[in-house]
Each structure stands twice: as C-alpha cells, then as structure tokens.
Scaffold this motif. Sequence first.
Motif, mmCIF file in Angstrom:
data_model
loop_
_atom_site.group_PDB
_atom_site.id
_atom_site.type_symbol
_atom_site.label_atom_id
_atom_site.label_comp_id
_atom_site.label_asym_id
_atom_site.label_seq_id
_atom_site.Cartn_x
_atom_site.Cartn_y
_atom_site.Cartn_z
ATOM 1 N N LEU A 108 0.862 -1.188 0.000
ATOM 2 C CA LEU A 108 0.000 0.000 0.000
ATOM 3 C C LEU A 108 0.898 1.236 0.000
ATOM 4 C CD1 LEU A 108 -2.734 -1.028 2.606
ATOM 5 C CD2 LEU A 108 -2.715 -1.396 0.129
ATOM 6 N N LEU A 109 0.643 2.125 -0.936
ATOM 7 C CA LEU A 109 1.504 3.288 -1.098
ATOM 8 C C LEU A 109 0.681 4.569 -1.203
ATOM 9 C CD1 LEU A 109 3.993 1.884 -3.773
ATOM 10 C CD2 LEU A 109 4.342 2.020 -1.315
ATOM 11 N N LEU A 110 1.214 5.666 -0.591
ATOM 12 C CA LEU A 110 0.673 7.021 -0.735
ATOM 13 C C LEU A 110 1.774 7.911 -1.295
ATOM 14 C CD1 LEU A 110 -1.328 7.548 2.594
ATOM 15 C CD2 LEU A 110 -2.279 7.275 0.308
ATOM 16 N N SER A 111 1.396 8.898 -2.077
ATOM 17 C CA SER A 111 2.371 9.793 -2.682
ATOM 18 C C SER A 111 3.023 10.654 -1.605
ATOM 19 C CB SER A 111 1.693 10.693 -3.717
ATOM 20 O OG SER A 111 2.591 11.673 -4.188
ATOM 21 N N PRO A 112 4.366 10.709 -1.546
ATOM 22 C CA PRO A 112 5.021 11.557 -0.531
ATOM 23 C C PRO A 112 4.704 13.041 -0.703
ATOM 24 C CG PRO A 112 6.546 9.968 -1.489
ATOM 25 C CD PRO A 112 5.320 9.933 -2.337
ATOM 26 N N SER A 113 4.325 13.464 -1.911
ATOM 27 C CA SER A 113 4.001 14.878 -2.158
ATOM 28 C C SER A 113 2.502 15.138 -2.147
ATOM 29 C CB SER A 113 4.586 15.319 -3.496
ATOM 30 O OG SER A 113 4.034 14.534 -4.549
ATOM 31 N N ALA A 114 1.772 14.312 -1.386
ATOM 32 C CA ALA A 114 0.309 14.430 -1.384
ATOM 33 C C ALA A 114 -0.135 15.799 -0.882
ATOM 34 C CB ALA A 114 -0.295 13.317 -0.533
ATOM 35 N N PHE A 115 0.510 16.328 0.168
ATOM 36 C CA PHE A 115 0.081 17.598 0.732
ATOM 37 C C PHE A 115 0.663 18.789 -0.030
ATOM 38 C CE2 PHE A 115 -0.707 14.782 4.319
ATOM 39 C CZ PHE A 115 -1.944 15.237 4.751
ATOM 40 N N GLN A 116 1.388 18.554 -1.108
ATOM 41 C CA GLN A 116 1.828 19.629 -1.987
ATOM 42 C C GLN A 116 0.978 19.724 -3.249
ATOM 43 O OE1 GLN A 116 4.311 17.642 -0.393
ATOM 44 N NE2 GLN A 116 4.535 19.376 1.032
ATOM 45 N N ASP A 117 0.604 18.557 -3.821
ATOM 46 C CA ASP A 117 -0.201 18.572 -5.060
ATOM 47 C C ASP A 117 -1.650 18.190 -4.830
ATOM 48 O OD1 ASP A 117 -0.050 15.827 -4.651
ATOM 49 O OD2 ASP A 117 1.594 15.584 -6.071
ATOM 50 N N GLY A 118 -2.034 17.830 -3.586
ATOM 51 C CA GLY A 118 -3.428 17.515 -3.276
ATOM 52 C C GLY A 118 -3.897 16.156 -3.756
ATOM 53 N N ASN A 119 -2.983 15.249 -4.106
ATOM 54 C CA ASN A 119 -3.351 13.914 -4.583
ATOM 55 C C ASN A 119 -3.119 12.922 -3.444
ATOM 56 O OD1 ASN A 119 -3.810 11.548 -5.945
ATOM 57 N ND2 ASN A 119 -2.652 12.139 -7.771
ATOM 58 N N PHE A 120 -4.223 12.439 -2.814
ATOM 59 C CA PHE A 120 -4.160 11.522 -1.679
ATOM 60 C C PHE A 120 -4.599 10.105 -2.084
ATOM 61 C CE2 PHE A 120 -5.175 15.812 -0.256
ATOM 62 C CZ PHE A 120 -4.144 16.073 0.615
ATOM 63 N N SER A 121 -4.479 9.754 -3.370
ATOM 64 C CA SER A 121 -4.922 8.458 -3.868
ATOM 65 C C SER A 121 -4.077 7.333 -3.273
ATOM 66 C CB SER A 121 -4.840 8.409 -5.394
ATOM 67 O OG SER A 121 -5.644 9.450 -5.953
ATOM 68 N N LEU A 122 -4.731 6.171 -3.083
ATOM 69 C CA LEU A 122 -4.080 4.985 -2.518
ATOM 70 C C LEU A 122 -3.786 3.990 -3.641
ATOM 71 C CD1 LEU A 122 -3.205 3.288 -0.009
ATOM 72 C CD2 LEU A 122 -5.559 2.393 0.039
ATOM 73 N N LEU A 123 -2.542 3.495 -3.688
ATOM 74 C CA LEU A 123 -2.112 2.535 -4.695
ATOM 75 C C LEU A 123 -1.909 1.175 -4.049
ATOM 76 C CD1 LEU A 123 -1.104 1.795 -7.565
ATOM 77 C CD2 LEU A 123 1.176 2.519 -6.825
ATOM 78 N N ILE A 124 -2.619 0.176 -4.586
ATOM 79 C CA ILE A 124 -2.433 -1.223 -4.159
ATOM 80 C C ILE A 124 -1.631 -1.910 -5.252
ATOM 81 C CG2 ILE A 124 -3.574 -3.346 -3.405
ATOM 82 C CD1 ILE A 124 -6.040 -1.692 -2.726
ATOM 83 N N ARG A 125 -0.442 -2.362 -4.958
ATOM 84 C CA ARG A 125 0.455 -2.886 -5.994
ATOM 85 C C ARG A 125 -0.032 -4.216 -6.559
ATOM 86 N NH1 ARG A 125 6.683 -2.274 -4.504
ATOM 87 N NH2 ARG A 125 6.734 -2.755 -6.746
ATOM 88 N N ALA A 126 -0.585 -5.082 -5.730
ATOM 89 C CA ALA A 126 -1.096 -6.386 -6.189
ATOM 90 C C ALA A 126 -2.381 -6.679 -5.436
ATOM 91 C CB ALA A 126 -0.076 -7.488 -5.967
ATOM 92 N N VAL A 127 -3.499 -6.635 -6.148
ATOM 93 C CA VAL A 127 -4.803 -6.816 -5.527
ATOM 94 C C VAL A 127 -4.988 -8.271 -5.134
ATOM 95 C CG1 VAL A 127 -7.296 -6.602 -5.854
ATOM 96 C CG2 VAL A 127 -5.746 -4.888 -6.816
#
Length: 443
Positions: A108-127
């Motif tokens: 499970l990954l979150l973008s480290p720059s989420a609070f700079q570009d406003g993208n808080f999407s969650l990435l699941i690498r293998a469902v």
Amino acid sequence: MELPSRALLWKLLLLQSSAVLLSSGPSGSPTAGSSVVSESAVSWAAGTQAVLRCQSPRMVWTQDRLHDRQRVVHWDLSGGPGGPARRLVDMYSAGEQRVYEPRDRGRLLLSPSAFQDGNFSLLIRAVEEGDEGLYTCNLHHHYCHLYESLAVRLEVTDDPRAARAYWDGEKEVLAAVRGAPALLTCVNRAHVWTDRHLEEAQQVAHWDRQPPGVPHDRADRLLDLYASGERRAYGPPFLRDRVAVGADAFARGDFSLRIDPLEPADEGTYSCHLHHHYCGLHERRVFHLRVTEPAAEPPPRASPGNGSGHSGAPGPDPTLARGRSVINVIVPEGRAHFFQQLGYVLATLLLFILLLITVVLATRQRRRGGYQYADKKLAKSPGKDVNLAEFAVAAEDQAPYRSEDIQLDYKNNILKERAELAHSPLPAKSIDLDKEFRKEYCK
C-alpha cells in the motif's frame, strides 16, 4: 505476471487522478460576508477602562514549527455494510507515513508529495481477494477543525475484460483484476490542504466603530491585526491613542478591545471581525456601548487625630449641592501633625515651669524682706546697745558660779526656801485651757 515498477505505477496514478476531483466545500471559497455570532449592549462609566470581549479559540495560532501534524490523511477499509472498519495507512503533512498491517507494508503506497499537489490516492500494488470492500479516504485538519471524506468501493475479478471504473450514483466503484495494481482515487487541491505557508497571511482581525446614527456600511476602521505581527491603527485622533488590543492576541485567541480612559464621545456601536481565510472562518461580534456618568465617590472617613467624631456612617458632603466646580482637597495626616501636637505639649510644660520658678523667686524675696524689716526695727528701738561679745563672756563667767553649791547658814526655813528658789530655775507652769475657757464662759 511481473509487477510494474514504482515509477510506472505513480505515472498511472497521476493520469487517473485527474479524472475524479473531490470538491473543496466551504473552505475552498470563503464566504464574502461574515456571520454575526453575538450582539450585546454594554455600559461603562466615563473615566473608567472599558473592555469589549472578543475571543475565539479557532483563531489561536498553534502551528507546529517542528512537525506539522495538524493535517493528516488516512485510509480505512470496511468489509461490508455496517461492519467494523480497520485502519490501513495514514500520513501526516510533514511526510511521515505509517502502515498498520505487516502484510501491507510495501504493498500500500501514498504519494510523498500528497500535501503539496493535493493527490491523496491509494495505490495497491497487487490486488488480493481480501482487499475487496469499501475504502474511505479521510482528510483531517485539526487546526481548522475540518473533516472531509471520500468513499471508493473495490471489487476483485478474475476476468481482465471486467476491469473498469464507474459511478454508482453515490461513490466510485473500481473493478480490478486479481494480482494487478489498483488505484483508489482521492484528490483535493483546496489551498487548506496544500498551501501551508499561506496560513499566516490569511489570518486577520479588525475592529470597526459606528457613531450613533451611522449605518454599518459607513463604519470607521479602528484597528487591523495580522497573524504575522503587523498592526495598523485608524480612527479619529481623540480615540486612536486610547484603544488597544493585547500583543499576544493570536497566541491566546483574545482580541478584546480596551478603551482607557472612556469618554462620553466614545459612545456608539463597535464590531469585532475575525477572518481566517485559510480555514474559511468569518465571524463578527457586535457591541452597543453606552457611556454613563461617573459614580460620586463617598467622602473619606475622618481620622481621630483631627478632632472629628467617630461616627460609623459618613454624613452627606455639603459641597456636592454647590455644583461640580467644587473640589474637595483632603490632606492626609502625617508626621507634621505629630510634631504639632508635641509642640503643644512642650509649650504647656515650659509655661508651667516658668510659673513655678516665678512663685519660688517671689517667696524667697518676701522672706528676705521680712528679715531686713526686723533688723531695722531693733536698730531704731531706744536704749543701750547690746554688745553680744560681752554678753557671751558674761554668760561664760556666770555659768560656773551658778553651778557651785553655796553653803550658808539661814536663820529659819523661810530664808532657806527663798535662797533655793533664787538659785533653782522656775518650774514649768501647767495651764488647763479647758478650765480657763469654762471660767470665761461662766462670766
């Protein structure tokens, strides 16, 4: 199937995140006008200090200079309708990210720059099969007291042709192939979540004053205060130097206005405006100030030293009926009063001593005059002068002669008794005064 690299996954995340945006709500476009949260009528006496209370804890400047933990995003997963939700991952605006389940670390990954570009999407690498359920993206701003959330439902399928994303009328639904990456979109580019360093410039408080009969849109500005420390004073000159707000207003959330001293011309309507454009806060507090006449002070109680009475209740001040032009000046008793009383005592004692000395001198002079009068009287009496020296010598010659026993022969006893009486001192005569008094009374 080989999993794609992390860089490729984030490119896919950025492409898909532009399709779905989360509305910013009330914090995105602040209201143009401020809402009145309180309106009160206050009255203060002229010459005193008037305090108009204006406080708001939401205006307190509490930004953490070391670790910005006032903004946080976290993803939760609910297995079914009404089922308990479990925390998957969260991240603070300072960049600290935490994954709760050991099996999800690196998956499970979150973008480290989420609070700079406003993208808080969650990435699941293998469902996986257990990843199916309702996901919730939660955004919290503890300083502004803002809470926003977005729901995304994930469905797992084995058919690659069934993989798709659609809107069911309430939330986004994402169908992902088992073992393939999945991106759960959550985007919020409102400045409250991204522009952290603009918060200080968007926080302002100001005071307005309306003289009696003047509408609100023509009010005079008194003070402007900014969270950066800048202050601006306006208003008429007779009031500008007598109004103040605490220097630590943004640290305590207390923007109370103090007018010292209060004058009758200060009467009117005062408004406290609190604007936090960063958090979307716009509040206004209205005060209708009325200035009253100062209360008459009671006369001070008289002290025992000035000769006045000790009555418990002070009497009415006779100077109050003459008008306000009479000024009572009361000099407090001090060391001078003590020395004055001491002078009275010493003067009285000195006068008594002088009087006593005069009496003693007069008495001695009278006695000395009596002795001189007796000497003069003896000197004027007729006869032979008496030589005291001769008299003393004669007395010394006669004394041994009288003390000698003369043996004489007497012819009879009568002569003998006469001779003895001549040589012996006369006996003391006893006089009975009572007897003599009775004789006189009987006569």
